[in-house]
Design a protein around this motif. Structure first.
Motif, PDB file in Angstrom:
ATOM      1  N   ALA A  82      -2.752  -5.100  -5.050  1.00 11.77           N
ATOM      2  CA  ALA A  82      -2.917  -3.672  -4.739  1.00 11.77           C
ATOM      3  C   ALA A  82      -1.606  -3.083  -4.245  1.00 11.77           C
ATOM      4  O   ALA A  82      -1.243  -1.960  -4.605  1.00 11.77           O
ATOM      5  CB  ALA A  82      -4.020  -3.476  -3.705  1.00 11.77           C
ATOM      6  N   HIS A  83      -0.875  -3.845  -3.431  1.00 14.17           N
ATOM      7  CA  HIS A  83       0.403  -3.362  -2.909  1.00 14.17           C
ATOM      8  C   HIS A  83       1.388  -3.127  -4.045  1.00 14.17           C
ATOM      9  O   HIS A  83       2.076  -2.098  -4.080  1.00 14.17           O
ATOM     10  CB  HIS A  83       0.954  -4.345  -1.878  1.00 14.17           C
ATOM     11  CG  HIS A  83       2.105  -3.804  -1.113  1.00 14.17           C
ATOM     12  ND1 HIS A  83       3.344  -4.387  -1.145  1.00 14.17           N
ATOM     13  CD2 HIS A  83       2.218  -2.720  -0.295  1.00 14.17           C
ATOM     14  CE1 HIS A  83       4.168  -3.688  -0.373  1.00 14.17           C
ATOM     15  NE2 HIS A  83       3.516  -2.680   0.145  1.00 14.17           N
ATOM     16  N   ARG A  84       1.452  -4.047  -4.984  1.00 13.12           N
ATOM     17  CA  ARG A  84       2.368  -3.896  -6.125  1.00 13.12           C
ATOM     18  C   ARG A  84       2.025  -2.659  -6.937  1.00 13.12           C
ATOM     19  O   ARG A  84       2.900  -1.907  -7.350  1.00 13.12           O
ATOM     20  CB  ARG A  84       2.312  -5.129  -7.024  1.00 13.12           C
ATOM     21  CG  ARG A  84       2.970  -6.332  -6.399  1.00 13.12           C
ATOM     22  CD  ARG A  84       2.925  -7.476  -7.343  1.00 13.12           C
ATOM     23  NE  ARG A  84       3.992  -7.294  -8.329  1.00 13.12           N
ATOM     24  CZ  ARG A  84       4.641  -8.293  -8.882  1.00 13.12           C
ATOM     25  NH1 ARG A  84       4.340  -9.529  -8.570  1.00 13.12           N
ATOM     26  NH2 ARG A  84       5.589  -8.061  -9.759  1.00 13.12           N
ATOM     27  N   ILE A  85       0.747  -2.463  -7.178  1.00 20.10           N
ATOM     28  CA  ILE A  85       0.302  -1.296  -7.941  1.00 20.10           C
ATOM     29  C   ILE A  85       0.633  -0.014  -7.187  1.00 20.10           C
ATOM     30  O   ILE A  85       1.188   0.931  -7.748  1.00 20.10           O
ATOM     31  CB  ILE A  85      -1.210  -1.400  -8.233  1.00 20.10           C
ATOM     32  CG1 ILE A  85      -1.464  -2.547  -9.225  1.00 20.10           C
ATOM     33  CG2 ILE A  85      -1.768  -0.074  -8.749  1.00 20.10           C
ATOM     34  CD1 ILE A  85      -2.904  -2.988  -9.310  1.00 20.10           C
ATOM     35  N   LEU A  86       0.312   0.012  -5.896  1.00 17.56           N
ATOM     36  CA  LEU A  86       0.521   1.226  -5.114  1.00 17.56           C
ATOM     37  C   LEU A  86       1.998   1.523  -4.871  1.00 17.56           C
ATOM     38  O   LEU A  86       2.368   2.681  -4.686  1.00 17.56           O
ATOM     39  CB  LEU A  86      -0.255   1.147  -3.800  1.00 17.56           C
ATOM     40  CG  LEU A  86      -1.774   1.172  -3.988  1.00 17.56           C
ATOM     41  CD1 LEU A  86      -2.494   0.960  -2.664  1.00 17.56           C
ATOM     42  CD2 LEU A  86      -2.213   2.467  -4.655  1.00 17.56           C
ATOM     43  N   ARG A  87       2.849   0.509  -4.874  1.00 14.17           N
ATOM     44  CA  ARG A  87       4.288   0.769  -4.756  1.00 14.17           C
ATOM     45  C   ARG A  87       4.775   1.594  -5.944  1.00 14.17           C
ATOM     46  O   ARG A  87       5.654   2.442  -5.794  1.00 14.17           O
ATOM     47  CB  ARG A  87       5.066  -0.542  -4.654  1.00 14.17           C
ATOM     48  CG  ARG A  87       4.919  -1.178  -3.274  1.00 14.17           C
ATOM     49  CD  ARG A  87       5.651  -2.485  -3.150  1.00 14.17           C
ATOM     50  NE  ARG A  87       7.068  -2.285  -3.414  1.00 14.17           N
ATOM     51  CZ  ARG A  87       7.855  -3.233  -3.895  1.00 14.17           C
ATOM     52  NH1 ARG A  87       7.379  -4.435  -4.171  1.00 14.17           N
ATOM     53  NH2 ARG A  87       9.126  -2.991  -4.100  1.00 14.17           N
ATOM     54  N   ILE A  88       4.197   1.365  -7.092  1.00 12.64           N
ATOM     55  CA  ILE A  88       4.557   2.154  -8.272  1.00 12.64           C
ATOM     56  C   ILE A  88       3.903   3.534  -8.183  1.00 12.64           C
ATOM     57  O   ILE A  88       4.529   4.548  -8.459  1.00 12.64           O
ATOM     58  CB  ILE A  88       4.129   1.432  -9.564  1.00 12.64           C
ATOM     59  CG1 ILE A  88       4.849   0.090  -9.693  1.00 12.64           C
ATOM     60  CG2 ILE A  88       4.393   2.316 -10.789  1.00 12.64           C
ATOM     61  CD1 ILE A  88       4.251  -0.833 -10.744  1.00 12.64           C
TER      62      ILE A  88
END
Length: 129
Positions: A82-88
């Motif tokens: 989720a963090h990786r997705i939300l960083r984008i």
């Protein structure tokens, strides 16, 4: 429905704009994860004494495991994914704020929406889900 419009998420006393990932961004994210998984699989295989064509097979298998679209959906339900997705979708600061100030159960739907999945109850309320 597919989420295509940006929306606001409140976290840490601020509003953060979350932009759904483009197809190109989703592909790039999956490829980055595939590369990481392949590299880790090769390291593990070498530690186990494998070499040559067997290393290529291990790396290919690791890559193929992340390519189905269901893999990216599953990533929405992990903190790291989720963090990786939300960083984008929301930038580094926005992603950090969302993960810090939201309950984990509230983060997954935001990440799902960020990869384009409309998780609203609208379809169910209209008898479509």
């Amino acid at each position: 429905m597919i989420r295509v419009a940006a929306w606001q998420v409140e976290a840490g006393g601020r509003e953060w704009t979350v932009e759904p990932l483009t197809v190109r961004q989703r592909i790039a994210l999956v490829e980055a994860i595939a590369d990481e998984r392949a590299k880790k699989a090769i390291e593990d295989a070498k530690s186990a004494g494998l070499s040559g064509s067997r290393l290529v097979e291990v790396a290919a298998s690791a890559r193929e495991a992340v390519r189905p679209s269901s893999f990216l959906v599953g990533q929405c339900f992990t903190i790291d994914g989720a963090h990786r997705i939300l960083r984008i979708a929301a930038g580094d600061e926005g992603a950090d704020a969302i993960l810090t100030h939201k309950e984990p159960a509230d983060v997954a739907p935001i990440a799902l929406e960020a990869i384009g999945i409309d998780v609203s109850q609208r379809g169910r309320a209209e008898g479509k889900g």
